[in-house]
Structures are given as C-alpha cells and as structure tokens.
Scaffold this active site. Sequence first.
Site, short mmCIF file in Angstrom:
data_model
loop_
_atom_site.label_atom_id
_atom_site.label_comp_id
_atom_site.label_asym_id
_atom_site.label_seq_id
_atom_site.Cartn_x
_atom_site.Cartn_y
_atom_site.Cartn_z
CD GLU A 1 -19.16 83.10 68.57
OE1 GLU A 1 -17.96 83.29 68.91
OE2 GLU A 1 -19.76 83.85 67.79
CG ASP B 1 -21.90 84.63 65.00
OD1 ASP B 1 -22.56 84.88 63.96
OD2 ASP B 1 -20.75 85.05 65.19
CG HIS C 1 -21.52 87.63 68.00
ND1 HIS C 1 -20.35 86.89 68.03
CD2 HIS C 1 -21.41 88.56 68.99
CE1 HIS C 1 -19.57 87.36 68.98
NE2 HIS C 1 -20.19 88.36 69.59
NE ARG D 1 -18.69 86.54 60.93
CZ ARG D 1 -17.84 85.80 61.61
NH1 ARG D 1 -16.74 85.36 61.06
NH2 ARG D 1 -18.07 85.52 62.88
CD GLU E 1 -17.99 88.13 65.77
OE1 GLU E 1 -17.12 88.08 66.64
OE2 GLU E 1 -18.66 87.14 65.42
#
Length: 262
Positions: free
Chosen positions: A148, A181, A207, A213, A242
Amino acid sequence: MKRAKLSYVVSLQDTRFSAVATGGWISNIRFVAKAGYDGVELAVRDPQIVDLVALNNVLNKCKLGVSAIGTGQAFLADGLSLTAQSKSVRERTHKRLSTHIRMAQYLHCPVIIGLIRGRDRDKLALLGRMLRRLASDADAANVDLLVEPINRYETGLLNTCSETAAFIRDLGVGNVGILADTFHMNIEEADIVQTFSNHSGMIKHCHFADSGRKYPGTGHVDFVSIMKLLDERKYIGYYAAEILQEPNFKTAVMEFKKFFKK
Ligand code: LER
Ligand code: MN
C-alpha cells in the site's frame, strides 16, 4: 456484469488507528452484514490471539467475505518492522507476518503490507529482500500480498503508486499487487483518476476514503470517475471503507454504503 464489492474495515482489537471500527468485533461485523456489505476487512495485530474458528463462524453466518488482513498494528503497537535496524526485530516481523499469511490462507484473502514495512526511505533494498522471502512463503500458501503506497507524513518508504509499481516489478514475483488508498493518493498523486488508469493492472484492492478520511461525499475525491474507470478495466475486487468513524460507527457504515446506491 460482475461488479466490485464493498467491505468495511473492522479491528479485532483496540487500536489508536482511528480509520477502523473498534469495540466489539462480533457486533461490528454483524452490523456491517446487516447494512448489506459483501465483506469485512480485518485489522489484526497478532493472529495468534484470534479465535479463528469463532471468527469464521461469525463470517459464515453473516455470509461475508474477507477483503484483506491489515497488519499495521503490529508496527504501531508492537514496534515490528520489515526494515528495522535490528536483525532480530526483522526476523520477529517475518515470523509475525507468516502467521498473518496462515490466517489469510484460512480465510482466502490477501495480506496488506502497509506500515509494517517501516518508515525509512533508505531501506528500499532491504525491504525488497524481506518481501521477496515473504512473497515466497505467501505463494506456497496461495496468498497474495498487497503493498500500500502511504502518504509522506506516515512513512518515507513508497508514497506513490508509480514508485510502488516499479518496486513490485523489480521484485519479479507474481503474487504481490498494489493496494490503492484514495486518502493517501489525494496527498501524493497529481491526478488520482490518471493514477488508477496507469496502474489498474497492478491494483488488486482499494481503500476508499474521501479527502478528509471520512466516507465518500464528504470531501473532493471524484469516486464516480474512479469507479467508472475501474468498471471499464473490469475491476472485481473490493472497495473497502477505511474511514474515520465519524460522526459514529453506525452512521459511517450506512453513509458509505448509501454512496454506492446513487
Ligand atoms: C492502512 O491501510 C493505512 O492506510 C495507513 O494510513 C495506516 O497508518
Ligand atoms: Mn489504507
């Protein structure tokens, strides 16, 4: 047409990492299933303290797959790192990740190499040697590893998808892919959709979190264009939430799911 699936990241133990569901993992997993997800992603500090049979029973009853096993808590809570200065720490990290691989073999899912790789930009060659060895163990167990790219404020080692793609190509093994992500990409990539396009062949897992976020729709990441592109490239992996548990776990679960109905 086969479509990408949705999963939600649930931690099996308490953690200071706030973009995962914590608290009672059984009730969290049941809530995710009831909300209509296809799977969960499991954040696991130490597989040896997990009751795998109990976990598998809950997953089967809920008819949920497992998108991946996250390993970052072994770094954050236990100080394990594949590129630690100390050889004995590196060996303990390899041993711990071997237990994550065995768990992944049992649950039929990949293992994430995120922060567990360490933070020191100069350690790329060492990381390559450690990962090649781990990939061979994983291959024997029929398990894939996912590297990642993580933003510069968390690590100096592999921040962008193109660096990570080149690193994986150099490894020369068949069972290592990229976990993309969107939270990290929003910090590191000049053009997120173009990056997905450039590396779609290597992106095996995603993600999804918006720029702050939180769940999609709360920031400026263009998920519609990302999903259109991935659909065209016939991506059938997971979009895993996530995300920060804001305003709370249940609302975050429902709002993430709702976004994909539109
Ligand atoms: C883990 O998937 C991640 O995205 C990192 O931010 C963990 O520190
Ligand atoms: Mn992530």
